[in-house]
Write a protein that holds these residues in place. Structure first.
Motif, PDB file in Angstrom:
ATOM      1  N   TYR A  36      43.758  37.760  48.887  1.00 56.96           N
ATOM      2  CA  TYR A  36      44.274  38.526  47.750  1.00 56.96           C
ATOM      3  C   TYR A  36      43.127  39.115  46.948  1.00 56.96           C
ATOM      4  CZ  TYR A  36      46.470  39.438  43.182  1.00 56.96           C
ATOM      5  OH  TYR A  36      46.909  40.016  42.016  1.00 56.96           O
ATOM      6  N   MET A  72      42.796  33.319  49.078  1.00 56.17           N
ATOM      7  CA  MET A  72      43.646  32.895  47.971  1.00 56.17           C
ATOM      8  C   MET A  72      44.731  31.997  48.539  1.00 56.17           C
ATOM      9  SD  MET A  72      44.224  32.975  44.724  1.00 56.17           S
ATOM     10  CE  MET A  72      43.247  34.383  44.157  1.00 56.17           C
ATOM     11  N   TRP A  76      50.435  38.329  39.160  1.00 61.38           N
ATOM     12  CA  TRP A  76      50.862  36.981  39.554  1.00 61.38           C
ATOM     13  C   TRP A  76      51.911  37.035  40.658  1.00 61.38           C
ATOM     14  CZ3 TRP A  76      47.863  33.294  37.663  1.00 61.38           C
ATOM     15  CH2 TRP A  76      47.108  33.595  36.528  1.00 61.38           C
ATOM     16  N   GLU A  87      49.361  33.640  48.397  1.00 61.98           N
ATOM     17  CA  GLU A  87      49.102  32.215  48.564  1.00 61.98           C
ATOM     18  C   GLU A  87      49.952  31.580  49.658  1.00 61.98           C
ATOM     19  OE1 GLU A  87      47.502  30.758  44.211  1.00 61.98           O
ATOM     20  OE2 GLU A  87      49.659  30.963  44.493  1.00 61.98           O
ATOM     21  N   LYS A 120      49.813  37.628  43.728  1.00 58.88           N
ATOM     22  CA  LYS A 120      49.076  36.400  44.055  1.00 58.88           C
ATOM     23  C   LYS A 120      49.990  35.348  44.664  1.00 58.88           C
ATOM     24  CE  LYS A 120      46.283  32.784  41.791  1.00 58.88           C
ATOM     25  NZ  LYS A 120      47.240  31.661  41.776  1.00 58.88           N
ATOM     26  N   TRP A 160      39.881  38.568  39.754  1.00 54.27           N
ATOM     27  CA  TRP A 160      40.411  38.902  41.083  1.00 54.27           C
ATOM     28  C   TRP A 160      40.075  40.329  41.502  1.00 54.27           C
ATOM     29  CZ3 TRP A 160      45.520  36.787  38.832  1.00 54.27           C
ATOM     30  CH2 TRP A 160      45.480  35.389  38.832  1.00 54.27           C
ATOM     31  N   THR A 164      42.929  38.783  34.379  1.00 46.25           N
ATOM     32  CA  THR A 164      42.965  38.880  35.843  1.00 46.25           C
ATOM     33  C   THR A 164      41.699  39.533  36.406  1.00 46.25           C
ATOM     34  OG1 THR A 164      44.060  41.058  35.893  1.00 46.25           O
ATOM     35  CG2 THR A 164      45.477  39.109  35.738  1.00 46.25           C
TER      36      THR A 164
END
Length: 407
Positions: free
Chosen positions: A69, A64, A24, A31, A27, A51, A48
């Motif tokens: 990502y 992403m 996270w 983003e 990510k 991904w 996850t």
């Protein structure tokens, strides 16, 4: 920016979760408009898998948010150390174009790979310790760690452009080690949307507790030495003296697997075996059902640099009872989002009973916890990591608001 991160995967012998916040963190940075590849030796963290990409090239092109990502996993020859030579070979064609490298934890092969690549190709890198410098963590395999520290770990820490701590207390625990690298404090976040609407109450109780309708105390975390299950077992025996209809759910996997035998011995010695359920590791919807059915969340852990389960419980409007040794205990107290107590059975039992027998207090703590949890978002984490890296690449001082009284 193009950023590569390196981390050990979810090891079944270490609870099967891995460092749950790492995917996270990566990510959240992607983003914001960056290309981020998370390189995992071993299995991806539960939840996850969507991904995961077949290779670095594909990961660099997976959209992403405003960026790209992907997660790339590599098989381990030796699972215990996440030893995966394929990881080193895979990154040689790409490393020259990388702007920044992020390492997660210290004592694993992926971190060594990332460090060697950074040094060989003169790339700046940062490292998240993830609580490994807490006193109790230093004691685990202490002799082996001391040898590895002398060989390479100390150099990894000292040569970093920055150390990312998730709490001020985590940094203070490392102060005596006198690392040369500067540091910032970047709290983890929470996927708050997952907690806006919990599953209907009753599913967890029906599945694991024969539909029991009395008070339910929830422990949800790894089952290992630092979590204080010996304290919890004795505390719950005291709770039963005043609330005989209460039940305790211990949710999580053992780290290492054989530690479950010790936990079971504490439960038996405390005379609470008939009042405890242990469903094992729950993730996704199953975990949410446990939160939906709980009346109090408890964590008598000795140390947590963040404590995802605590914040998830608060996001579920569950009052929390936690050790006053945890890094975020003071914040929980100041927001009246729960109760922090000394690590002894009587203190935990008193706090649990107080919450379960006072409806107004239960409601107030639950609502305050919900409000506090909302302030921790992955968006904020990504923005803070981004600012830190940009300062390093521009040769500027680290963000003053993230240094927070360093030194």
């Amino acid at each position: 920016m193009k950023i590569f991160s390196f981390v050990e995967g979810a090891n079944p012998r270490k609870g099967g979760l891995g460092l749950v916040g790492v995917p996270w963190i990566a990510k959240s940075v992607a983003e914001r408009g960056h290309q981020v590849v998370l390189n995992i030796a071993g299995y991806p963290n539960p939840g996850t898998e969507k991904w995961v990409q077949p290779d670095v090239r594909t990961a660099l092109e997976c959209k992403m948010g405003a960026g790209k990502y992907g997660i790339v996993t590599y098989p381990c020859i030796i699972q215990r150390w996440a030893f995966s030579p394929a990881m080193l070979r895979a990154y040689l064609p790409y490393i020259r174009d990388v702007d920044f490298i992020i390492l997660h934890s210290t004592y694993s092969f992926p971190v060594l790979v990332g460090y060697l690549l950074a040094r060989r190709f003169h790339k700046p890198y940062g490292l998240w310790p993830h609580g490994i410098f807490a006193p109790i963590q230093r004691q685990i395999s202490g002799r082996k760690k001391k040898i590895y520290n002398g060989l390479i770990a100390r150099a990894i820490m000292d040569n970093a452009s920055v150390l990312f701590y998730s709490a001020k207390g985590e940094r203070e625990e490392a102060d005596s080690l006198n690392f040369k690298a500067p540091s910032v404090i970047v709290p983890h976040g929470l996927n708050f949307d997952d907690f806006v609407s919990l599953p209907p109450r009753g599913t967890f109780r029906s599945r694991y507790m024969a539909g029991h309708s009395g008070p339910l105390v929830l422990f949800l975390s790894r089952i290992n030495q630092k979590k204080g299950l010996d304290i919890l077992a004795r505390a719950f025996a005291l709770v039963l003296e005043r609330l005989p209809n209460a039940r305790l759910a211990i949710v999580g996997s053992s780290d290492p697997p054989q530690f479950e035998d010790r936990a079971m011995s504490w439960i038996k010695e405390s005379g609470i075996s008939d009042f405890v359920v242990m469903p094992g590791l729950l993730v996704g919807e199953d975990k949410m059902q446990a939160f939906a059915d709980a009346d109090v969340f408890v964590l008598p852990s000795q140390a947590e640099n963040f404590g995802f389960a605590v914040f998830e419980a608060m996001a579920s409007r569950i009052p929390v009872v936690i050790s006053d040794t945890l890094d975020y205990a003071k914040e929980v107290d100041s927001h009246q989002a729960g109760i922090s107590v000394p690590r002894n059975p009587q203190a935990f039992a008193n706090a649990i009973v107080r919450i379960l027998t006072d409806k107004d207090l239960h409601r107030e703590l639950g609502q305050n916890g919900f409000s506090l949890a909302r302030t921790y978002s992955w968006d904020k984490t990504g923005e803070r990591v981004e600012r830190t890296i940009e300062c390093i690449l521009r040769g500027e001082p680290l963000p003053p608001d993230l240094i927070m009284q360093e030194g």
